[in-house]
Design an enzyme around this catalytic site. Structure first.
Site: not given
Ligand code: XBP
Ligand code: MG
Length: 267
Positions: A8, A10
């Site tokens: 993953d 973020d």
């Molecule tokens: C987490 C998310 C993303 C980010 C923002 O992603 O929910 O939407 O908050 O990104 P991950 P965008 O699967 O990496 O934990 O604005 O591009 O949606």
């Molecule tokens: Mg994440």
């Protein structure tokens, strides 16, 4: 044996929500002359909605001073999300957000052990590129067998689409891989495909319930405090050997049934 590690982005590779997306969303609101800003606390609550544009739309629908009709809300969400991503890319491209402790060591171990890695994220390819280019260099993609982002899997976690697409792309069964996640939605997405998941706690999900996780700890850079506990020394980061030890425990866990999905291309 682990045949691939699915990462993953973020919250897992870096604290991009608190230090990146939130900051950039507020910059976008300011650039558009909008009168509100999200607090860190408010943003933590909004993270229950995955996808930045979807999160924004959810907030606009409930905001008394937001646009009244659905069409205007959708347009504003699209515009603000675009500007947020510009600001986000700018922020991370300047090296503003480090990778979390232990991540690079595991990347290196996977490379040395020829264990393929994949990116499985809800954010966009462009955001992943901005983050990894600055830390791993322009050729960062060569470190991963596949990158599954919002463009490849538009249905966001906790829907399993991103993990399903990744398994198909790498031609591996769920039991042959391990995912690394930080959020309940990410864990749910992986578990819906019966993929074993390790949880590295991030700022916003420090106390969140993550049912079905194989192992949970505060940082991949720290061996102490993981559940199940790691064997051996408390010194140094979590290693691929530790991943394997946890992975071996998966047979003791009940697996959810995955219906309507077959892995194409596996011999
Ligand atoms: C987490 C998310 C993303 C980010 C923002 O992603 O929910 O939407 O908050 O990104 P991950 P965008 O699967 O990496 O934990 O604005 O591009 O949606
Ligand atoms: Mg994440």
């Amino acid at each position: 044996m682990i045949r691939a590690v699915l990462w993953d982005v973020d919250g897992t590779l870096a604290e991009t929500e608190r230090d990146g997306h939130l900051v950039a969303f507020n910059q976008a609101f300011e650039a558009l002359g909008l009168p509100w800003r999200w607090s860190a606390r408010e943003y933590g609550g909004l993270l229950a909605i995955t996808g930045g544009r979807e999160r924004l739309l959810y907030d606009l629908e409930r905001r008394p001073n937001g646009p009244v009709d659905a069409e205007s809300r959708a347009q504003l969400a699209a515009r603000a999300h675009y500007l947020k991503n510009e600001a986000y890319a700018d922020l991370v491209s300047r090296g503003g957000i480090p990778l979390r402790d232990g991540v690079v060591e595991l990347f290196d171990e996977c490379a040395m052990g020829r264990i393929p890695m994949a990116i499985v994220t809800t954010t966009s390819e462009r955001n992943v590129d901005a983050l990894l280019r600055v830390h791993l260099g322009a050729a960062w993609r060569s470190a991963f067998v596949t990158v599954i982002a919002a463009e490849q899997a538009p249905v966001k976690k906790p829907d399993p689409q991103a993990y399903r697409t990744a398994l198909t792309a790498i031609g591996r069964l769920p039991s042959e891989v391990i995912a690394v996640e930080d959020s309940p939605a990410g864990v749910a997405a992986a578990r819906a495909m019966s993929i074993p998941v390790i949880v590295t706690r991030s700022h916003y999900f420090a106390d969140a319930d993550v049912p079905g996780a194989l192992a949970v700890g505060s940082s991949l850079g720290q061996r102490a405090g993981w559940v199940p506990a790691l064997q051996g020394t408390d010194e140094g980061p979590v290693t691929l050997n530790d991943f394997s030890a946890w992975h071996a425990l998966r047979s003791q866990r009940p697996e959810p049934t995955v219906s309507g999905w077959t892995l194409r291309g596996v011999r």
